[in-house]
Design a protein around this motif. Structure first.
Motif, mmCIF file in Angstrom:
data_model
loop_
_atom_site.group_PDB
_atom_site.id
_atom_site.type_symbol
_atom_site.label_atom_id
_atom_site.label_comp_id
_atom_site.label_asym_id
_atom_site.label_seq_id
_atom_site.Cartn_x
_atom_site.Cartn_y
_atom_site.Cartn_z
ATOM 1 N N UNK A 42 13.373 -28.009 -1.804
ATOM 2 C CA UNK A 42 13.398 -27.590 -0.401
ATOM 3 C C UNK A 42 14.675 -28.167 0.202
ATOM 4 N N UNK A 43 15.663 -27.325 0.409
ATOM 5 C CA UNK A 43 16.962 -27.801 0.842
ATOM 6 C C UNK A 43 17.360 -27.260 2.199
ATOM 7 N N UNK A 44 17.989 -28.098 3.013
ATOM 8 C CA UNK A 44 18.536 -27.654 4.295
ATOM 9 C C UNK A 44 20.030 -27.936 4.307
ATOM 10 N N UNK A 45 20.785 -26.894 4.625
ATOM 11 C CA UNK A 45 22.238 -27.009 4.701
ATOM 12 C C UNK A 45 22.774 -25.796 5.432
ATOM 13 N N UNK A 46 23.840 -25.995 6.175
ATOM 14 C CA UNK A 46 24.451 -24.893 6.889
ATOM 15 C C UNK A 46 25.143 -23.944 5.918
ATOM 16 N N UNK A 47 25.276 -22.684 6.359
ATOM 17 C CA UNK A 47 26.086 -21.735 5.613
ATOM 18 C C UNK A 47 27.512 -22.267 5.538
ATOM 19 N N UNK A 48 28.127 -22.123 4.364
ATOM 20 C CA UNK A 48 29.485 -22.616 4.190
ATOM 21 C C UNK A 48 29.563 -23.945 3.480
ATOM 22 N N UNK A 154 15.682 -19.132 4.763
ATOM 23 C CA UNK A 154 14.252 -18.913 4.955
ATOM 24 C C UNK A 154 13.861 -18.998 6.427
ATOM 25 N N UNK A 155 14.536 -19.858 7.196
ATOM 26 C CA UNK A 155 14.203 -19.952 8.613
ATOM 27 C C UNK A 155 14.501 -18.654 9.338
ATOM 28 N N UNK A 156 15.589 -17.979 8.975
ATOM 29 C CA UNK A 156 15.916 -16.699 9.590
ATOM 30 C C UNK A 156 14.906 -15.632 9.192
ATOM 31 N N UNK A 178 9.594 -21.551 -10.957
ATOM 32 C CA UNK A 178 10.350 -22.509 -10.147
ATOM 33 C C UNK A 178 10.703 -21.840 -8.825
ATOM 34 N N UNK A 179 10.539 -22.559 -7.720
ATOM 35 C CA UNK A 179 10.846 -22.008 -6.402
ATOM 36 C C UNK A 179 11.849 -22.910 -5.698
ATOM 37 N N UNK A 180 12.917 -22.286 -5.216
ATOM 38 C CA UNK A 180 13.972 -22.993 -4.494
ATOM 39 C C UNK A 180 14.048 -22.386 -3.094
ATOM 40 N N UNK A 181 13.825 -23.200 -2.089
ATOM 41 C CA UNK A 181 13.793 -22.719 -0.710
ATOM 42 C C UNK A 181 14.917 -23.395 0.067
ATOM 43 N N UNK A 182 15.823 -22.574 0.629
ATOM 44 C CA UNK A 182 16.947 -23.107 1.386
ATOM 45 C C UNK A 182 16.890 -22.593 2.819
ATOM 46 N N UNK A 183 17.208 -23.475 3.748
ATOM 47 C CA UNK A 183 17.094 -23.168 5.161
ATOM 48 C C UNK A 183 18.193 -23.905 5.917
ATOM 49 N N UNK A 184 18.517 -23.410 7.098
ATOM 50 C CA UNK A 184 19.507 -24.097 7.929
ATOM 51 C C UNK A 184 18.866 -25.161 8.807
ATOM 52 N N UNK A 185 17.547 -25.122 8.956
ATOM 53 C CA UNK A 185 16.852 -26.100 9.786
ATOM 54 C C UNK A 185 15.635 -26.623 9.037
ATOM 55 N N UNK A 186 15.133 -27.762 9.483
ATOM 56 C CA UNK A 186 13.912 -28.315 8.900
ATOM 57 C C UNK A 186 12.863 -28.459 10.011
ATOM 58 N N UNK A 187 12.646 -27.380 10.734
ATOM 59 C CA UNK A 187 11.615 -27.361 11.762
ATOM 60 C C UNK A 187 10.243 -27.433 11.097
ATOM 61 N N UNK A 189 7.831 -25.442 11.024
ATOM 62 C CA UNK A 189 7.450 -24.198 10.348
ATOM 63 C C UNK A 189 8.031 -24.118 8.952
ATOM 64 N N UNK A 190 9.252 -24.680 8.763
ATOM 65 C CA UNK A 190 9.859 -24.653 7.445
ATOM 66 C C UNK A 190 9.145 -25.606 6.495
ATOM 67 N N UNK A 191 8.760 -26.753 6.987
ATOM 68 C CA UNK A 191 8.027 -27.703 6.153
ATOM 69 C C UNK A 191 6.700 -27.096 5.717
ATOM 70 N N UNK A 192 6.014 -26.434 6.645
ATOM 71 C CA UNK A 192 4.737 -25.784 6.317
ATOM 72 C C UNK A 192 4.929 -24.702 5.260
#
Length: 407
Positions: A42-48, A154-156, A178-187, A189-192
Protein backbone atom coordinates in the motif's frame (compact mmCIF):
# COMPACT_ATOMS: atom_id res chain seq x y z
CA UNK A 1 20.51 1.11 -3.56
CA UNK A 2 21.03 0.88 -7.32
CA UNK A 3 18.97 -1.03 -9.87
CA UNK A 4 22.00 -3.22 -10.65
CA UNK A 5 21.87 -4.53 -7.07
CA UNK A 6 18.38 -5.99 -7.55
CA UNK A 7 17.87 -9.64 -8.45
CA UNK A 8 16.13 -9.10 -11.77
CA UNK A 9 16.52 -10.82 -15.12
CA UNK A 10 18.76 -9.54 -17.89
CA UNK A 11 15.94 -8.31 -20.21
CA UNK A 12 14.76 -5.97 -17.48
CA UNK A 13 18.30 -4.78 -16.75
CA UNK A 14 18.80 -3.98 -20.42
CA UNK A 15 15.53 -2.06 -20.56
CA UNK A 16 16.47 0.01 -17.49
CA UNK A 17 19.88 0.75 -18.99
CA UNK A 18 18.36 1.72 -22.33
CA UNK A 19 16.19 4.30 -20.56
CA UNK A 20 19.06 5.66 -18.49
CA UNK A 21 17.70 4.43 -15.16
CA UNK A 22 20.53 3.86 -12.67
CA UNK A 23 19.32 4.93 -9.23
CA UNK A 24 15.79 4.26 -7.97
CA UNK A 25 13.67 7.07 -6.56
CA UNK A 26 12.50 6.99 -2.95
CA UNK A 27 9.20 5.27 -3.73
CA UNK A 28 11.07 2.70 -5.82
CA UNK A 29 13.62 2.07 -3.08
CA UNK A 30 10.91 1.36 -0.54
CA UNK A 31 8.29 -0.41 -2.69
CA UNK A 32 10.35 -2.64 -5.02
CA UNK A 33 12.07 -4.91 -2.44
CA UNK A 34 8.85 -6.02 -0.65
CA UNK A 35 7.09 -6.36 -4.00
CA UNK A 36 9.92 -8.61 -5.22
CA UNK A 37 9.32 -10.67 -2.05
CA UNK A 38 5.69 -11.03 -3.20
CA UNK A 39 4.34 -8.89 -0.39
CA UNK A 40 1.26 -6.74 -1.01
CA UNK A 41 2.09 -3.02 -0.97
CA UNK A 42 0.00 0.00 0.00
CA UNK A 43 1.98 2.96 -1.27
CA UNK A 44 1.35 6.71 -1.29
CA UNK A 45 3.34 8.98 -3.56
CA UNK A 46 2.66 11.89 -5.85
CA UNK A 47 2.62 11.50 -9.61
CA UNK A 48 6.11 12.16 -10.92
CA UNK A 49 7.98 10.28 -8.20
CA UNK A 50 8.48 7.11 -10.24
CA UNK A 51 5.74 4.94 -8.80
CA UNK A 52 4.89 3.35 -12.18
CA UNK A 53 8.28 1.65 -12.34
CA UNK A 54 7.91 0.83 -8.64
CA UNK A 55 5.14 -1.62 -9.47
CA UNK A 56 6.09 -2.61 -13.03
CA UNK A 57 9.65 -3.76 -12.34
CA UNK A 58 8.97 -6.32 -9.57
CA UNK A 59 5.80 -7.48 -11.31
CA UNK A 60 7.58 -8.12 -14.61
CA UNK A 61 10.25 -10.07 -12.75
CA UNK A 62 7.53 -12.35 -11.38
CA UNK A 63 5.88 -12.71 -14.79
CA UNK A 64 9.17 -13.69 -16.46
CA UNK A 65 9.68 -16.51 -13.98
CA UNK A 66 6.06 -17.75 -14.00
CA UNK A 67 4.20 -20.19 -16.21
CA UNK A 68 3.02 -18.77 -19.53
CA UNK A 69 -0.69 -18.24 -20.20
CA UNK A 70 -2.78 -16.93 -23.09
CA UNK A 71 -4.88 -14.97 -20.57
CA UNK A 72 -3.60 -11.90 -18.68
CA UNK A 73 -1.43 -12.63 -15.66
CA UNK A 74 -1.29 -9.01 -14.53
CA UNK A 75 -3.93 -6.25 -14.47
CA UNK A 76 -3.36 -2.56 -13.76
CA UNK A 77 -6.47 -0.47 -13.14
CA UNK A 78 -6.26 3.29 -13.69
CA UNK A 79 -8.94 6.00 -13.42
CA UNK A 80 -8.44 7.74 -16.78
CA UNK A 81 -7.63 6.73 -20.32
CA UNK A 82 -4.64 9.10 -20.38
CA UNK A 83 -3.07 7.39 -17.38
CA UNK A 84 -3.83 3.93 -18.82
CA UNK A 85 -2.08 4.89 -22.06
CA UNK A 86 0.93 6.26 -20.21
CA UNK A 87 1.31 3.20 -17.99
CA UNK A 88 1.01 0.91 -21.01
CA UNK A 89 3.69 2.94 -22.77
CA UNK A 90 6.04 2.66 -19.79
CA UNK A 91 5.32 -1.07 -19.57
CA UNK A 92 6.06 -1.58 -23.27
CA UNK A 93 9.45 0.11 -22.84
CA UNK A 94 10.29 -2.03 -19.84
CA UNK A 95 9.25 -5.17 -21.75
CA UNK A 96 11.14 -4.29 -24.95
CA UNK A 97 13.82 -6.99 -24.54
CA UNK A 98 11.48 -9.70 -23.21
CA UNK A 99 8.56 -11.75 -24.46
CA UNK A 100 6.03 -9.93 -22.29
CA UNK A 101 3.05 -8.45 -24.14
CA UNK A 102 1.09 -5.38 -23.08
CA UNK A 103 -2.37 -4.13 -24.00
CA UNK A 104 -4.17 -0.91 -23.04
CA UNK A 105 -7.95 -1.21 -22.59
CA UNK A 106 -9.90 2.05 -22.21
CA UNK A 107 -13.04 3.81 -23.37
CA UNK A 108 -13.12 6.07 -26.40
CA UNK A 109 -11.13 3.61 -28.55
CA UNK A 110 -12.46 0.86 -30.88
CA UNK A 111 -13.49 -2.07 -28.70
CA UNK A 112 -13.04 -4.49 -31.61
CA UNK A 113 -9.33 -3.74 -31.94
CA UNK A 114 -8.91 -4.20 -28.20
CA UNK A 115 -10.72 -7.54 -28.39
CA UNK A 116 -8.34 -8.67 -31.16
CA UNK A 117 -5.33 -7.83 -28.99
CA UNK A 118 -6.81 -9.83 -26.12
CA UNK A 119 -7.47 -12.82 -28.39
CA UNK A 120 -3.83 -12.78 -29.53
CA UNK A 121 -2.81 -13.10 -25.91
CA UNK A 122 -1.35 -10.55 -23.47
CA UNK A 123 0.55 -10.76 -20.19
CA UNK A 124 -0.37 -7.32 -18.85
CA UNK A 125 -3.65 -5.48 -19.32
CA UNK A 126 -3.72 -1.81 -18.33
CA UNK A 127 -7.35 -0.78 -18.16
CA UNK A 128 -9.91 1.69 -16.98
CA UNK A 129 -12.50 -0.15 -14.84
CA UNK A 130 -15.52 0.56 -17.03
CA UNK A 131 -13.97 -0.67 -20.28
CA UNK A 132 -12.52 -3.77 -18.60
CA UNK A 133 -16.00 -4.59 -17.28
CA UNK A 134 -17.32 -4.22 -20.82
CA UNK A 135 -14.80 -6.75 -22.16
CA UNK A 136 -15.56 -9.13 -19.30
CA UNK A 137 -19.28 -9.01 -20.05
CA UNK A 138 -18.60 -9.66 -23.74
CA UNK A 139 -16.48 -12.69 -22.90
CA UNK A 140 -13.34 -11.15 -24.41
CA UNK A 141 -11.21 -11.66 -21.31
CA UNK A 142 -10.88 -14.00 -18.36
CA UNK A 143 -9.11 -13.13 -15.13
CA UNK A 144 -8.61 -16.66 -13.80
CA UNK A 145 -4.82 -16.53 -14.29
CA UNK A 146 -4.16 -13.08 -12.80
CA UNK A 147 -1.16 -13.22 -10.48
CA UNK A 148 -0.79 -9.50 -9.85
CA UNK A 149 -3.34 -6.69 -9.49
CA UNK A 150 -2.32 -3.04 -9.35
CA UNK A 151 -4.70 -0.21 -8.43
CA UNK A 152 -3.01 3.02 -9.51
CA UNK A 153 -4.32 6.43 -8.41
CA UNK A 154 -6.75 4.48 -6.25
CA UNK A 155 -7.93 7.60 -4.43
CA UNK A 156 -9.02 9.15 -7.72
CA UNK A 157 -10.89 5.98 -8.69
CA UNK A 158 -12.80 6.21 -5.41
CA UNK A 159 -13.61 9.88 -6.11
CA UNK A 160 -14.89 8.91 -9.56
CA UNK A 161 -17.20 6.21 -8.21
CA UNK A 162 -15.37 3.17 -9.60
CA UNK A 163 -15.52 1.09 -6.41
CA UNK A 164 -18.44 -1.16 -7.55
CA UNK A 165 -16.64 -1.95 -10.82
CA UNK A 166 -13.38 -2.61 -8.97
CA UNK A 167 -15.13 -5.00 -6.59
CA UNK A 168 -16.73 -6.85 -9.51
CA UNK A 169 -13.37 -7.14 -11.28
CA UNK A 170 -11.51 -8.33 -8.19
CA UNK A 171 -14.21 -10.95 -7.54
CA UNK A 172 -13.22 -12.60 -10.87
CA UNK A 173 -9.57 -12.93 -9.85
CA UNK A 174 -7.88 -15.66 -7.79
CA UNK A 175 -7.59 -14.96 -4.07
CA UNK A 176 -3.97 -16.10 -4.21
CA UNK A 177 -2.63 -13.04 -6.00
CA UNK A 178 -0.33 -10.14 -5.20
CA UNK A 179 -2.03 -6.75 -4.91
CA UNK A 180 -0.23 -3.41 -5.15
CA UNK A 181 -2.29 -0.33 -4.32
CA UNK A 182 -0.89 3.14 -5.02
CA UNK A 183 -2.54 6.41 -4.08
CA UNK A 184 -1.67 10.09 -3.79
CA UNK A 185 -3.25 10.36 -0.34
CA UNK A 186 -3.62 8.17 2.73
CA UNK A 187 -7.07 9.31 3.81
CA UNK A 188 -9.13 6.91 5.97
CA UNK A 189 -11.02 5.71 2.89
CA UNK A 190 -7.75 4.57 1.33
CA UNK A 191 -6.70 2.68 4.44
CA UNK A 192 -10.10 0.96 4.52
CA UNK A 193 -9.74 0.00 0.84
CA UNK A 194 -6.30 -1.43 1.60
CA UNK A 195 -7.69 -3.65 4.33
CA UNK A 196 -10.30 -4.99 1.90
CA UNK A 197 -7.94 -5.91 -0.93
CA UNK A 198 -4.51 -6.43 0.63
CA UNK A 199 -3.03 -9.31 2.63
CA UNK A 200 0.31 -9.45 4.40
CA UNK A 201 0.94 -5.92 3.17
CA UNK A 202 3.72 -3.37 3.57
CA UNK A 203 2.83 0.32 3.83
CA UNK A 204 5.06 2.81 2.01
CA UNK A 205 4.38 6.54 2.47
CA UNK A 206 6.48 9.09 0.57
CA UNK A 207 5.58 12.61 1.78
CA UNK A 208 2.56 13.12 -0.42
CA UNK A 209 1.12 16.20 1.25
CA UNK A 210 3.73 18.81 0.37
CA UNK A 211 5.13 19.66 -3.08
CA UNK A 212 8.86 19.29 -3.80
CA UNK A 213 11.13 22.09 -2.60
CA UNK A 214 12.33 22.45 -6.19
CA UNK A 215 9.01 24.10 -7.13
CA UNK A 216 9.08 27.90 -6.81
CA UNK A 217 5.52 28.82 -5.85
CA UNK A 218 4.07 32.30 -6.40
CA UNK A 219 0.58 33.76 -6.03
CA UNK A 220 -0.49 36.58 -8.36
CA UNK A 221 -3.33 38.63 -6.81
CA UNK A 222 -5.57 39.84 -9.63
CA UNK A 223 -9.07 41.19 -10.25
CA UNK A 224 -11.47 38.87 -12.07
CA UNK A 225 -11.72 41.00 -15.22
CA UNK A 226 -7.92 41.07 -15.61
CA UNK A 227 -7.15 37.35 -15.14
CA UNK A 228 -6.98 36.39 -18.79
CA UNK A 229 -4.96 39.48 -19.69
CA UNK A 230 -2.46 38.71 -16.91
CA UNK A 231 -2.22 35.06 -18.01
CA UNK A 232 -1.36 36.11 -21.56
CA UNK A 233 1.41 38.39 -20.28
CA UNK A 234 2.80 35.70 -17.99
CA UNK A 235 2.93 33.21 -20.86
CA UNK A 236 5.04 35.71 -22.81
CA UNK A 237 7.70 35.89 -20.09
CA UNK A 238 11.21 34.59 -20.70
CA UNK A 239 11.77 31.07 -19.41
CA UNK A 240 8.23 29.83 -19.98
CA UNK A 241 9.27 26.92 -22.15
CA UNK A 242 6.40 24.49 -21.56
CA UNK A 243 3.42 25.46 -19.42
CA UNK A 244 0.38 23.60 -18.10
CA UNK A 245 -2.59 25.89 -17.40
CA UNK A 246 -5.39 24.46 -15.25
CA UNK A 247 -8.95 25.79 -15.27
CA UNK A 248 -11.94 24.76 -13.19
CA UNK A 249 -14.45 24.22 -16.02
CA UNK A 250 -14.53 23.12 -19.66
CA UNK A 251 -16.04 26.47 -20.63
CA UNK A 252 -13.13 28.33 -19.05
CA UNK A 253 -10.65 26.02 -20.78
CA UNK A 254 -12.21 26.88 -24.15
CA UNK A 255 -12.20 30.61 -23.34
CA UNK A 256 -8.62 30.68 -22.06
CA UNK A 257 -7.35 28.66 -25.04
CA UNK A 258 -9.03 31.05 -27.45
CA UNK A 259 -7.54 34.12 -25.76
CA UNK A 260 -4.04 32.62 -25.75
CA UNK A 261 -4.31 31.76 -29.44
CA UNK A 262 -5.50 35.30 -30.19
CA UNK A 263 -2.25 36.45 -28.59
CA UNK A 264 -0.34 34.31 -31.14
CA UNK A 265 0.74 31.73 -28.55
CA UNK A 266 0.97 28.02 -29.46
CA UNK A 267 -1.72 26.24 -27.44
CA UNK A 268 -3.23 22.76 -27.07
CA UNK A 269 -6.30 21.98 -25.00
CA UNK A 270 -7.76 18.94 -23.27
CA UNK A 271 -10.94 18.40 -21.27
CA UNK A 272 -13.78 15.94 -20.78
CA UNK A 273 -15.66 16.75 -24.00
CA UNK A 274 -12.70 15.80 -26.20
CA UNK A 275 -12.82 12.43 -27.96
CA UNK A 276 -9.87 10.10 -27.67
CA UNK A 277 -8.35 11.08 -31.00
CA UNK A 278 -8.38 14.78 -30.05
CA UNK A 279 -6.97 14.03 -26.58
CA UNK A 280 -4.05 12.11 -28.03
CA UNK A 281 -3.40 14.83 -30.63
CA UNK A 282 -3.36 17.53 -27.94
CA UNK A 283 -1.07 15.60 -25.61
CA UNK A 284 1.32 14.63 -28.38
CA UNK A 285 1.44 18.21 -29.62
CA UNK A 286 2.38 19.39 -26.15
CA UNK A 287 4.93 16.62 -25.60
CA UNK A 288 6.61 17.26 -28.96
CA UNK A 289 6.80 21.02 -28.40
CA UNK A 290 4.44 21.87 -31.27
CA UNK A 291 2.26 23.49 -28.59
CA UNK A 292 4.10 25.36 -25.85
CA UNK A 293 1.02 25.64 -23.61
CA UNK A 294 -1.52 22.98 -22.62
CA UNK A 295 -4.80 24.17 -21.12
CA UNK A 296 -6.49 21.45 -19.09
CA UNK A 297 -9.33 20.88 -16.66
CA UNK A 298 -9.09 18.65 -13.60
CA UNK A 299 -9.44 15.57 -15.81
CA UNK A 300 -5.68 15.91 -16.36
CA UNK A 301 -4.72 17.05 -12.87
CA UNK A 302 -3.52 13.56 -11.94
CA UNK A 303 -1.80 10.93 -13.97
CA UNK A 304 -0.60 13.29 -16.68
CA UNK A 305 3.00 12.19 -17.22
CA UNK A 306 4.87 14.83 -19.23
CA UNK A 307 8.54 15.59 -18.72
CA UNK A 308 10.17 19.02 -18.79
CA UNK A 309 7.14 21.11 -17.80
CA UNK A 310 8.71 24.42 -16.79
CA UNK A 311 5.58 26.09 -15.41
CA UNK A 312 2.23 25.08 -13.95
CA UNK A 313 -0.36 27.85 -13.84
CA UNK A 314 -3.56 27.67 -11.82
CA UNK A 315 -5.85 29.99 -13.75
CA UNK A 316 -8.43 29.06 -11.10
CA UNK A 317 -7.54 28.28 -7.51
CA UNK A 318 -8.33 24.57 -6.94
CA UNK A 319 -11.39 23.80 -4.84
CA UNK A 320 -9.35 21.58 -2.53
CA UNK A 321 -5.88 22.21 -1.14
CA UNK A 322 -4.76 18.68 -2.03
CA UNK A 323 -5.58 19.31 -5.68
CA UNK A 324 -3.23 22.30 -5.60
CA UNK A 325 -0.39 19.97 -4.59
CA UNK A 326 -1.27 17.45 -7.30
CA UNK A 327 -1.53 20.12 -9.98
CA UNK A 328 1.77 21.84 -9.30
CA UNK A 329 3.44 18.44 -9.03
CA UNK A 330 3.35 18.32 -12.83
CA UNK A 331 6.50 20.48 -12.78
CA UNK A 332 9.81 19.78 -11.03
CA UNK A 333 9.48 16.11 -11.96
CA UNK A 334 12.10 13.77 -10.54
CA UNK A 335 13.90 16.57 -8.68
CA UNK A 336 14.11 19.00 -11.59
CA UNK A 337 13.28 22.65 -10.93
CA UNK A 338 9.93 24.19 -11.79
CA UNK A 339 7.64 27.15 -11.24
CA UNK A 340 4.01 27.22 -10.08
CA UNK A 341 1.93 30.35 -10.55
CA UNK A 342 -1.60 30.79 -9.20
CA UNK A 343 -3.92 33.65 -10.15
CA UNK A 344 -5.75 34.71 -7.01
CA UNK A 345 -8.89 36.85 -6.98
CA UNK A 346 -10.03 38.51 -3.73
CA UNK A 347 -12.86 36.01 -3.35
CA UNK A 348 -10.30 33.16 -3.58
CA UNK A 349 -8.60 34.10 -0.31
CA UNK A 350 -10.49 31.49 1.78
CA UNK A 351 -9.21 28.78 -0.60
CA UNK A 352 -5.70 30.22 -0.44
CA UNK A 353 -5.85 30.08 3.35
CA UNK A 354 -6.60 26.34 3.14
CA UNK A 355 -3.65 25.79 0.81
CA UNK A 356 -1.24 27.64 3.07
CA UNK A 357 -2.60 25.78 6.07
CA UNK A 358 -1.91 22.49 4.31
CA UNK A 359 1.61 23.55 3.30
CA UNK A 360 2.28 25.13 6.70
CA UNK A 361 3.80 28.20 5.10
CA UNK A 362 2.91 31.47 3.39
CA UNK A 363 3.35 31.61 -0.38
CA UNK A 364 4.99 34.64 -1.95
CA UNK A 365 2.59 37.25 -3.42
CA UNK A 366 3.97 38.96 -6.54
CA UNK A 367 2.92 41.57 -9.10
CA UNK A 368 3.99 41.50 -12.75
CA UNK A 369 6.14 44.52 -13.54
CA UNK A 370 4.65 46.76 -16.21
CA UNK A 371 1.16 45.25 -16.04
CA UNK A 372 -1.75 47.70 -15.75
CA UNK A 373 -3.67 46.63 -12.64
CA UNK A 374 -5.82 49.80 -12.57
CA UNK A 375 -8.29 49.02 -15.37
CA UNK A 376 -11.78 49.61 -13.85
CA UNK A 377 -13.90 46.53 -13.24
CA UNK A 378 -17.19 46.12 -15.11
CA UNK A 379 -20.28 45.14 -13.12
CA UNK A 380 -20.11 41.49 -14.23
CA UNK A 381 -16.68 41.07 -12.62
CA UNK A 382 -17.73 42.03 -9.10
CA UNK A 383 -17.95 39.00 -6.76
CA UNK A 384 -21.43 38.03 -5.62
CA UNK A 385 -22.41 36.97 -2.13
CA UNK A 386 -23.21 33.52 -3.57
CA UNK A 387 -19.64 33.15 -4.88
CA UNK A 388 -18.20 34.15 -1.53
CA UNK A 389 -20.34 31.57 0.30
CA UNK A 390 -19.37 28.85 -2.21
CA UNK A 391 -15.69 29.53 -1.54
CA UNK A 392 -16.23 29.45 2.22
CA UNK A 393 -17.81 25.99 1.83
CA UNK A 394 -14.94 24.85 -0.41
CA UNK A 395 -12.47 26.03 2.20
CA UNK A 396 -14.20 24.04 4.92
CA UNK A 397 -14.04 20.95 2.70
CA UNK A 398 -10.29 21.45 2.23
CA UNK A 399 -9.72 21.81 5.97
CA UNK A 400 -11.79 18.69 6.66
CA UNK A 401 -9.83 16.60 4.13
CA UNK A 402 -6.52 17.86 5.53
CA UNK A 403 -7.56 16.86 9.03
CA UNK A 404 -8.48 13.37 7.77
CA UNK A 405 -4.98 13.01 6.30
CA UNK A 406 -3.27 13.94 9.54
CA UNK A 407 -5.25 11.74 11.90
Amino acid sequence: MRFEELEIDEPLRRALSAQGFDNPTRIQQQAIPPALDRRDVLGTAQTGTGKTLAFLLPSFQHLLSAKHSTQPRMVVLAPTRELAIQIAGDATQLAQFSRLRVAAIYGGAPIGLQAQALRRGVDLVVATPGRLMDHMQRGNIRLDDVMILVLDEADRMLDMGFLPDIEAIVARMPDARQTLLFSATMAPAMVALGYRFLKNSVRVDIETVRPPDAIRQQFYPIAKHLKTRLLVELMKQDGVDRALVFTRTKQEADFVSRKLKEASLSVAEIHGDFNQKDRIRALEGFRSGAARILVATNVAARGLDIDAVSHVVNFDVPDEAEDYVHRIGRTARLEAEGVAWTLVMPEDEPLIAAIEYLLEKKIERVRLAGFDYDVPAPDWAKPSAKTMMQNVRRTQTSFDRWKSLTR
